[in-house]
Scaffold this motif. Structure first.
Motif, mmCIF file in Angstrom:
data_model
loop_
_atom_site.group_PDB
_atom_site.id
_atom_site.type_symbol
_atom_site.label_atom_id
_atom_site.label_comp_id
_atom_site.label_asym_id
_atom_site.label_seq_id
_atom_site.Cartn_x
_atom_site.Cartn_y
_atom_site.Cartn_z
ATOM 1 N N GLU A 103 56.368 81.749 -30.383
ATOM 2 C CA GLU A 103 56.722 80.355 -30.597
ATOM 3 C C GLU A 103 57.138 80.155 -32.046
ATOM 4 O O GLU A 103 56.656 80.836 -32.940
ATOM 5 C CB GLU A 103 55.534 79.437 -30.302
ATOM 6 C CG GLU A 103 55.151 79.382 -28.850
ATOM 7 C CD GLU A 103 54.029 78.390 -28.593
ATOM 8 O OE1 GLU A 103 53.635 77.663 -29.549
ATOM 9 O OE2 GLU A 103 53.552 78.347 -27.455
ATOM 10 N N LEU A 104 58.009 79.200 -32.234
ATOM 11 C CA LEU A 104 58.433 78.793 -33.571
ATOM 12 C C LEU A 104 58.411 77.277 -33.595
ATOM 13 O O LEU A 104 59.091 76.635 -32.772
ATOM 14 C CB LEU A 104 59.830 79.318 -33.897
ATOM 15 C CG LEU A 104 60.381 78.947 -35.261
ATOM 16 C CD1 LEU A 104 59.525 79.541 -36.373
ATOM 17 C CD2 LEU A 104 61.821 79.398 -35.396
ATOM 18 N N GLY B 30 61.284 82.319 -25.840
ATOM 19 C CA GLY B 30 61.780 82.922 -24.601
ATOM 20 C C GLY B 30 61.214 84.307 -24.365
ATOM 21 O O GLY B 30 60.397 84.824 -25.127
ATOM 22 N N ASP B 31 61.649 84.898 -23.278
ATOM 23 C CA ASP B 31 61.193 86.223 -22.874
ATOM 24 C C ASP B 31 62.021 87.321 -23.543
ATOM 25 O O ASP B 31 63.185 87.100 -23.895
ATOM 26 C CB ASP B 31 61.306 86.378 -21.353
ATOM 27 C CG ASP B 31 60.384 85.416 -20.619
ATOM 28 O OD1 ASP B 31 59.262 85.206 -21.101
ATOM 29 O OD2 ASP B 31 60.791 84.884 -19.567
#
Length: 107
Positions: free
Chosen positions: A39-40, A46-47
């Motif tokens: 996360e950001l 995403g994957d």
């Protein structure tokens, strides 16, 4: 082998760094990342994905699939002053390590 057996595209393990230093990477263990969470600022990145072409950093091609590699990297020091300073520091580290071993062995 990296391309055919491991599906890593065309990564380069011998190249010139942007600084001009000749570099060789010698992988010892390779781990493929199948799943991860990142996360950001609270948003998912995403994957992990496998790319069609190799991404690059400074013109150096990286693997096309998410990979974590353990191993060694060797670089040529082209600046004579940097070489002298680095060699001197390494010799001092070996000398102090040897002294510490001898001192701890006599206690």
């Amino acid at each position: 082998m990296a391309k055919r057996l491991l599906g890593m595209g065309d990564p380069d393990f011998s190249f010139a760094m942007p600084s001009g230093q000749d570099t060789v990477i010698m992988p010892e263990e390779v781990f493929f990342i199948e799943d991860s969470d990142a996360e950001l600022d609270g948003r998912s990145l995403g994957d992990p994905v496998r790319l069609e072409t190799n991404p690059t950093i400074g013109g150096v091609p990286l693997p096309t699939r998410p990979t974590f590699v353990l191993g060694e990297a060797h670089m040529e020091t082209t600046d004579p002053e940097e070489y002298r300073r680095t060699r001197e520091q390494a010799q001092q580290a070996v000398a102090s390590s040897s002294t510490a071993t001898i001192e701890s062995g006599t206690e």
